[in-house]
Scaffold this motif. Structure first.
Motif, short mmCIF file in Angstrom:
data_model
loop_
_atom_site.label_atom_id
_atom_site.label_comp_id
_atom_site.label_asym_id
_atom_site.label_seq_id
_atom_site.Cartn_x
_atom_site.Cartn_y
_atom_site.Cartn_z
N SER A 193 1.14 -1.42 0.15
CA SER A 193 0.14 0.39 0.00
C SER A 193 1.25 1.38 0.00
CB SER A 193 -0.94 -0.20 1.34
OG SER A 193 -1.41 1.40 1.11
N LEU A 194 2.20 1.60 0.39
CA LEU A 194 3.31 2.06 0.67
C LEU A 194 3.63 2.49 -0.58
CD1 LEU A 194 4.66 1.58 4.43
CD2 LEU A 194 2.87 4.12 3.66
N ASN A 195 3.15 1.73 -1.02
CA ASN A 195 4.38 2.18 -2.63
C ASN A 195 3.64 1.94 -3.61
OD1 ASN A 195 6.83 1.32 -0.61
ND2 ASN A 195 6.88 -0.80 -1.61
N LEU A 196 2.06 1.82 -3.63
CA LEU A 196 1.60 1.78 -4.65
C LEU A 196 1.39 2.85 -5.28
CD1 LEU A 196 -0.94 -0.21 -6.12
CD2 LEU A 196 -2.69 1.12 -5.06
N SER A 197 1.42 2.57 -7.04
CA SER A 197 1.76 3.77 -7.67
C SER A 197 0.64 3.09 -8.88
CB SER A 197 3.21 3.85 -8.25
OG SER A 197 4.36 4.41 -7.47
N LYS A 198 0.30 3.98 -9.76
CA LYS A 198 -0.69 4.02 -11.25
C LYS A 198 0.36 4.11 -12.25
CE LYS A 198 -4.41 3.49 -8.46
NZ LYS A 198 -5.64 2.53 -8.98
N TYR A 199 0.17 3.23 -13.14
CA TYR A 199 1.10 2.58 -14.16
C TYR A 199 -0.29 3.08 -15.39
CZ TYR A 199 3.10 0.49 -18.08
OH TYR A 199 4.13 -0.10 -19.61
N PHE A 200 0.29 3.86 -16.68
CA PHE A 200 -0.47 4.28 -17.57
C PHE A 200 0.02 3.50 -18.42
CE2 PHE A 200 -2.55 7.40 -14.42
CZ PHE A 200 -3.40 8.11 -15.10
N ASN A 201 -0.94 3.32 -19.67
CA ASN A 201 -0.68 3.32 -20.97
C ASN A 201 -2.01 3.71 -21.79
OD1 ASN A 201 1.69 0.55 -21.83
ND2 ASN A 201 0.30 0.38 -19.56
N VAL A 202 -1.05 5.23 -22.04
CA VAL A 202 -2.09 5.81 -22.93
C VAL A 202 -1.98 5.60 -24.61
CG1 VAL A 202 -2.66 8.70 -23.63
CG2 VAL A 202 -2.31 7.38 -20.84
N VAL A 203 -3.33 5.53 -25.20
CA VAL A 203 -3.33 5.52 -26.59
C VAL A 203 -3.47 6.70 -27.98
CG1 VAL A 203 -3.83 3.88 -28.39
CG2 VAL A 203 -2.41 2.91 -26.71
N CYS A 204 -2.55 7.54 -28.13
CA CYS A 204 -3.76 8.21 -28.74
C CYS A 204 -2.57 8.86 -29.65
CB CYS A 204 -3.69 9.67 -27.51
SG CYS A 204 -1.43 10.35 -27.23
N SER A 205 -3.52 9.73 -30.57
CA SER A 205 -3.22 10.17 -31.91
C SER A 205 -2.12 11.35 -31.92
CB SER A 205 -4.20 10.80 -32.73
OG SER A 205 -4.81 9.93 -33.05
N LEU A 265 -5.12 2.49 -20.41
CA LEU A 265 -5.23 1.26 -20.09
C LEU A 265 -4.12 1.86 -18.36
CD1 LEU A 265 -5.46 -1.16 -19.90
CD2 LEU A 265 -3.48 -2.16 -21.01
N ILE A 266 -4.33 1.83 -17.62
CA ILE A 266 -4.29 1.99 -16.09
C ILE A 266 -4.42 1.27 -15.18
CG2 ILE A 266 -4.82 3.84 -13.85
CD1 ILE A 266 -6.15 5.80 -15.45
N SER A 267 -2.67 0.03 -14.47
CA SER A 267 -2.72 -0.52 -13.65
C SER A 267 -2.18 -0.38 -12.44
CB SER A 267 -2.02 -1.52 -14.54
OG SER A 267 -2.10 -1.90 -15.45
N ASN A 268 -2.47 -0.71 -11.53
CA ASN A 268 -1.58 -0.38 -10.14
C ASN A 268 -0.40 -1.79 -10.04
OD1 ASN A 268 -3.79 0.45 -8.73
ND2 ASN A 268 -4.82 -1.29 -7.93
N THR A 269 0.56 -0.54 -9.39
CA THR A 269 1.88 -1.42 -9.27
C THR A 269 2.15 -0.81 -7.88
OG1 THR A 269 4.08 -1.55 -10.75
CG2 THR A 269 3.32 0.45 -10.51
N SER A 270 3.50 -1.58 -7.55
CA SER A 270 3.97 -1.45 -6.44
C SER A 270 5.22 -1.59 -6.32
CB SER A 270 3.72 -2.44 -4.73
OG SER A 270 3.92 -3.37 -5.54
N GLU A 271 6.60 -2.46 -7.31
CA GLU A 271 6.79 -2.34 -7.70
C GLU A 271 7.95 -1.50 -8.84
OE1 GLU A 271 9.50 -4.08 -5.87
OE2 GLU A 271 8.11 -4.99 -4.42
N ILE A 272 8.22 0.15 -8.80
CA ILE A 272 8.62 0.71 -9.20
C ILE A 272 9.94 1.18 -8.50
CG2 ILE A 272 8.86 3.42 -10.28
CD1 ILE A 272 6.30 1.16 -11.23
N ILE A 273 11.34 0.78 -9.65
CA ILE A 273 12.46 1.31 -9.19
C ILE A 273 13.52 3.02 -10.07
CG2 ILE A 273 14.84 0.24 -9.37
CD1 ILE A 273 13.45 -2.37 -8.09
N GLY A 274 13.45 3.47 -9.91
CA GLY A 274 14.15 4.58 -10.87
C GLY A 274 14.10 5.75 -9.83
N LYS A 275 15.04 7.33 -11.05
CA LYS A 275 14.64 7.67 -10.49
C LYS A 275 13.17 8.93 -10.51
CE LYS A 275 16.65 12.53 -11.24
NZ LYS A 275 16.97 13.91 -12.57
N GLY A 276 13.17 8.99 -9.55
CA GLY A 276 11.84 9.65 -8.76
C GLY A 276 11.31 9.03 -7.83
N PHE A 277 11.30 7.22 -8.11
CA PHE A 277 10.41 6.34 -6.96
C PHE A 277 11.53 5.52 -6.59
CE2 PHE A 277 7.98 7.10 -10.82
CZ PHE A 277 6.48 7.08 -10.50
#
Length: 280
Positions: A193-205, A265-277
């Motif tokens: 819960s502490l690490n929960l983030s939202k992963y976005f896949n946005v398909v657009c023109s 397309l929005i998904s829950n994720t709690s394993e994000i490793i990198g700058k800003g996370f």
């Protein structure tokens, strides 16, 4: 300096939360699950030493052994948290002695005896620290043996909890077993819960306005991938980004208003490793 200050604050708050849950709800109800504090409840039954004082002595001895065996690489955060937890328990025992549980509802107190230490442990694990105790034993075992540490510690906790059935009766023992089984689950849930983030896949023109909003308003970044629609064959763009829950709501509302033809397309994720996370 800001990061160190934040970590120090989290170490202190999480350890104090653990101390409150352990002293006011675990010790007073004789719940025997959970490492050193569980063993402390059994030792206190003899009347030789209180549970708080035994926790202090045991944690200080383990801390000393940790420094001697593990050397300078021994985690400073774990040492600080272990000392603070031990001292706080001993102080509470003297400032606010408890002769009986706060309420006559053992199941309610069991929930707090599990939840408060679980929250504290989750915060500590999330910043790479622990409260010491049997975690120090685990570090030493990991260094010198090939034993499955998780199973070894679980077996130890099981035996301590089982002993509680004989020392305090079957009812208290069963509550302790329930606490033993729920504790790990709650810690894992709190960490996720502490690490929960939202992963976005946005398909657009047209990804430009969406990326500008992500960069300038949310102060995040994104990756743009050229794609092609399988049905229409038209060129499309795929915008990939990871945001906090609050940021995710803002981006979702922005896209809904300014790019209504986009596909999200929005998904829950709690394993994000990198700058800003999280750092690797």
């Amino acid at each position: 300096m800001k990061s160190k200050t934040k970590n120090f604050f989290l170490l202190t708050i999480s350890t104090l939360i653990m101390a409150v849950g352990t002293y006011f709800f675990k010790f007073t109800n004789n719940f025997t699950f959970g490492g050193i504090t569980g063993l402390a409840v059994l030792v206190a039954k003899t009347g030789v030493i209180s549970a708080s004082d035994f926790s202090f002595v045991a944690n200080m001895l383990l801390l000393l052994i940790g420094f001697l065996v593990l050397g300078k690489g021994f985690a400073a955060g774990t040492a600080y948290s272990s000392i603070l937890l031990s001292v706080t328990l001993s102080l509470l025992d003297r400032v606010c002695p408890m002769q009986q549980p706060l309420t006559d509802q053992p199941f309610l107190e069991l929930i707090f005896a599990i939840a408060l230490p679980a929250v504290g442990s989750a915060i500590l694990f999330n910043i790479g620290a622990s409260s010491g105790g049997t975690d120090i034993i685990a570090m030493i075992m990991k260094k010198y043996t090939s034993i499955d540490i998780g199973k070894a510690l679980l077996a130890t906790d099981f035996l301590i909890t089982l002993a509680g059935c004989f020392a305090f009766g079957i009812t208290t023992g069963l509550y302790s077993f329930l606490g033993l089984f729920l504790r790990s689950f709650m810690i894992d849930s709190f960490i996720e819960s502490l690490n929960l983030s939202k992963y976005f896949n946005v398909v657009c023109s047209d990804p430009k306005p969406i990326c500008e909003f992500i960069n300038e308003d949310l102060h995040r970044s994104a990756t743009v991938v050229l794609a092609q629609g399988a049905f229409s064959g038209d060129d499309k763009y795929l915008v990939l980004t990871v945001l906090s829950r609050i940021e995710a709501i803002r981006l979702r509302n922005y896209i809904k208003e300014h790019s209504p033809d986009a596909f999200l397309l929005i998904s829950n994720t709690s394993e994000i490793i990198g700058k800003g996370f999280h750092s690797i």
